[in-house]
Design a protein around this motif. Structure first.
Motif, PDB file in Angstrom:
ATOM      1  N   GLY A 177      40.298 -24.446  -7.705  1.00 48.38           N
ATOM      2  CA  GLY A 177      39.148 -24.640  -6.810  1.00 48.38           C
ATOM      3  C   GLY A 177      38.104 -25.531  -7.431  1.00 48.38           C
ATOM      4  N   GLY A 178      37.455 -26.326  -6.615  1.00 45.20           N
ATOM      5  CA  GLY A 178      36.492 -27.267  -7.146  1.00 45.20           C
ATOM      6  C   GLY A 178      35.049 -26.797  -7.077  1.00 45.20           C
ATOM      7  N   MET A 179      34.851 -25.482  -6.906  1.00 46.12           N
ATOM      8  CA  MET A 179      33.482 -24.993  -6.790  1.00 46.12           C
ATOM      9  C   MET A 179      32.721 -25.136  -8.102  1.00 46.12           C
ATOM     10  SD  MET A 179      32.525 -23.862  -3.804  1.00 46.12           S
ATOM     11  CE  MET A 179      31.900 -22.319  -3.237  1.00 46.12           C
ATOM     12  N   ARG A 180      31.463 -25.544  -7.975  1.00 49.05           N
ATOM     13  CA  ARG A 180      30.595 -25.675  -9.140  1.00 49.05           C
ATOM     14  C   ARG A 180      29.560 -24.556  -9.139  1.00 49.05           C
ATOM     15  NH1 ARG A 180      32.677 -28.442 -11.579  1.00 49.05           N
ATOM     16  NH2 ARG A 180      33.393 -30.553 -11.804  1.00 49.05           N
ATOM     17  N   ILE A 181      28.944 -24.342 -10.292  1.00 51.34           N
ATOM     18  CA  ILE A 181      27.915 -23.316 -10.396  1.00 51.34           C
ATOM     19  C   ILE A 181      26.777 -23.593  -9.418  1.00 51.34           C
ATOM     20  CG2 ILE A 181      26.237 -22.231 -11.949  1.00 51.34           C
ATOM     21  CD1 ILE A 181      29.238 -21.587 -12.516  1.00 51.34           C
ATOM     22  N   ALA A 182      26.479 -24.878  -9.200  1.00 52.71           N
ATOM     23  CA  ALA A 182      25.439 -25.259  -8.236  1.00 52.71           C
ATOM     24  C   ALA A 182      25.732 -24.687  -6.845  1.00 52.71           C
ATOM     25  CB  ALA A 182      25.316 -26.781  -8.171  1.00 52.71           C
ATOM     26  N   ASP A 183      27.022 -24.671  -6.464  1.00 52.97           N
ATOM     27  CA  ASP A 183      27.419 -24.125  -5.157  1.00 52.97           C
ATOM     28  C   ASP A 183      27.156 -22.628  -5.092  1.00 52.97           C
ATOM     29  OD1 ASP A 183      28.453 -26.654  -4.335  1.00 52.97           O
ATOM     30  OD2 ASP A 183      30.268 -26.257  -5.492  1.00 52.97           O
ATOM     31  N   VAL A 184      27.429 -21.946  -6.183  1.00 51.87           N
ATOM     32  CA  VAL A 184      27.201 -20.496  -6.232  1.00 51.87           C
ATOM     33  C   VAL A 184      25.716 -20.200  -6.057  1.00 51.87           C
ATOM     34  CG1 VAL A 184      27.423 -18.400  -7.634  1.00 51.87           C
ATOM     35  CG2 VAL A 184      29.184 -20.173  -7.763  1.00 51.87           C
ATOM     36  N   LEU A 185      24.874 -20.968  -6.762  1.00 54.05           N
ATOM     37  CA  LEU A 185      23.429 -20.757  -6.670  1.00 54.05           C
ATOM     38  C   LEU A 185      22.921 -21.060  -5.268  1.00 54.05           C
ATOM     39  CD1 LEU A 185      22.074 -22.193 -10.041  1.00 54.05           C
ATOM     40  CD2 LEU A 185      22.520 -19.810  -9.429  1.00 54.05           C
ATOM     41  N   LYS A 186      23.541 -22.074  -4.614  1.00 54.86           N
ATOM     42  CA  LYS A 186      23.135 -22.427  -3.258  1.00 54.86           C
ATOM     43  C   LYS A 186      23.408 -21.249  -2.320  1.00 54.86           C
ATOM     44  CE  LYS A 186      25.101 -26.111  -1.859  1.00 54.86           C
ATOM     45  NZ  LYS A 186      25.490 -27.306  -2.585  1.00 54.86           N
ATOM     46  N   ASN A 187      24.537 -20.582  -2.525  1.00 50.22           N
ATOM     47  CA  ASN A 187      24.921 -19.446  -1.675  1.00 50.22           C
ATOM     48  C   ASN A 187      24.052 -18.216  -1.896  1.00 50.22           C
ATOM     49  OD1 ASN A 187      26.957 -20.905  -0.497  1.00 50.22           O
ATOM     50  ND2 ASN A 187      28.576 -20.065  -1.807  1.00 50.22           N
ATOM     51  N   LYS A 188      23.721 -17.937  -3.174  1.00 52.22           N
ATOM     52  CA  LYS A 188      23.027 -16.683  -3.462  1.00 52.22           C
ATOM     53  C   LYS A 188      21.521 -16.851  -3.571  1.00 52.22           C
ATOM     54  CE  LYS A 188      22.765 -14.763  -7.405  1.00 52.22           C
ATOM     55  NZ  LYS A 188      22.767 -14.230  -8.775  1.00 52.22           N
ATOM     56  N   GLY A 189      21.064 -18.112  -3.611  1.00 54.31           N
ATOM     57  CA  GLY A 189      19.635 -18.336  -3.839  1.00 54.31           C
ATOM     58  C   GLY A 189      19.398 -18.423  -5.339  1.00 54.31           C
ATOM     59  N   ALA A 190      18.464 -19.261  -5.734  1.00 57.73           N
ATOM     60  CA  ALA A 190      18.307 -19.556  -7.157  1.00 57.73           C
ATOM     61  C   ALA A 190      17.214 -18.719  -7.809  1.00 57.73           C
ATOM     62  CB  ALA A 190      18.041 -21.045  -7.361  1.00 57.73           C
ATOM     63  N   GLY A 191      16.756 -17.679  -7.112  1.00 55.04           N
ATOM     64  CA  GLY A 191      15.721 -16.835  -7.705  1.00 55.04           C
ATOM     65  C   GLY A 191      16.238 -16.157  -8.965  1.00 55.04           C
TER      66      GLY A 191
END
Length: 144
Positions: free
Chosen positions: A1-15
């Motif tokens: 999978g090509g998911m990046r950590i940035a994508d994870v933060l986008k989904n969960k919010g960067a708080g």
């Protein structure tokens, strides 16, 4: 999978929930329970100094009993930090978490704290990726 950590933060919010090293463990527990999180990053005047999790609290309570509640976060936090960057791949981070046996990894973007990723976030992201792949495959088969 090509998911990046940035994508994870986008989904969960960067708080990111941070706590000071001199905070009492009793106050840390209130914060973890009140916000329903498993860990917080520990930030002092000089920046990121560690990470503290439910596991650290449990270990401290086991070793020192109720006295642990009057200790400071600095006494129980993990200061050998495993960090990642928004550009890292989720697969890479997953391997790092397994190797180092950590469940929470702060995300640093040019030295600035950009978020925190947990093993739960990684699993959730991978499940969503698989689901998307399955749907694409199904669509492809139906077209044929």
């Amino acid at each position: 999978g090509g998911m990046r950590i940035a994508d994870v933060l986008k989904n969960k919010g960067a708080g990111v929930l941070s706590i000071a090293p001199d905070t009492l463990v009793s106050d840390l527990i209130s914060g973890l329970v009140g916000r329903n999180v498993g860990a917080m990053v520990v930030v002092g005047p000089e920046g990121l100094v560690g990470i503290v999790s439910e596991r650290d609290v449990v270990r401290m309570l086991h070793d020192h009993g109720a006295d642990a509640l009057r200790r400071r976060v600095a006494d129980i936090m993990t200061s050998e930090l495993v960090t990642c960057s928004p550009d890292d791949s989720v697969d890479e981070l997953s391997a790092v978490m397994t190797t180092h046996r950590v469940r929470h990894v702060p995300v640093l973007d040019d030295g600035r704290l950009a978020g925190i990723v947990s093993i739960g976030d990684v699993v959730k992201t991978r499940m969503e990726e698989l689901q998307a792949e399955r749907e694409q495959l199904a669509a492809y088969i139906t077209q044929g």
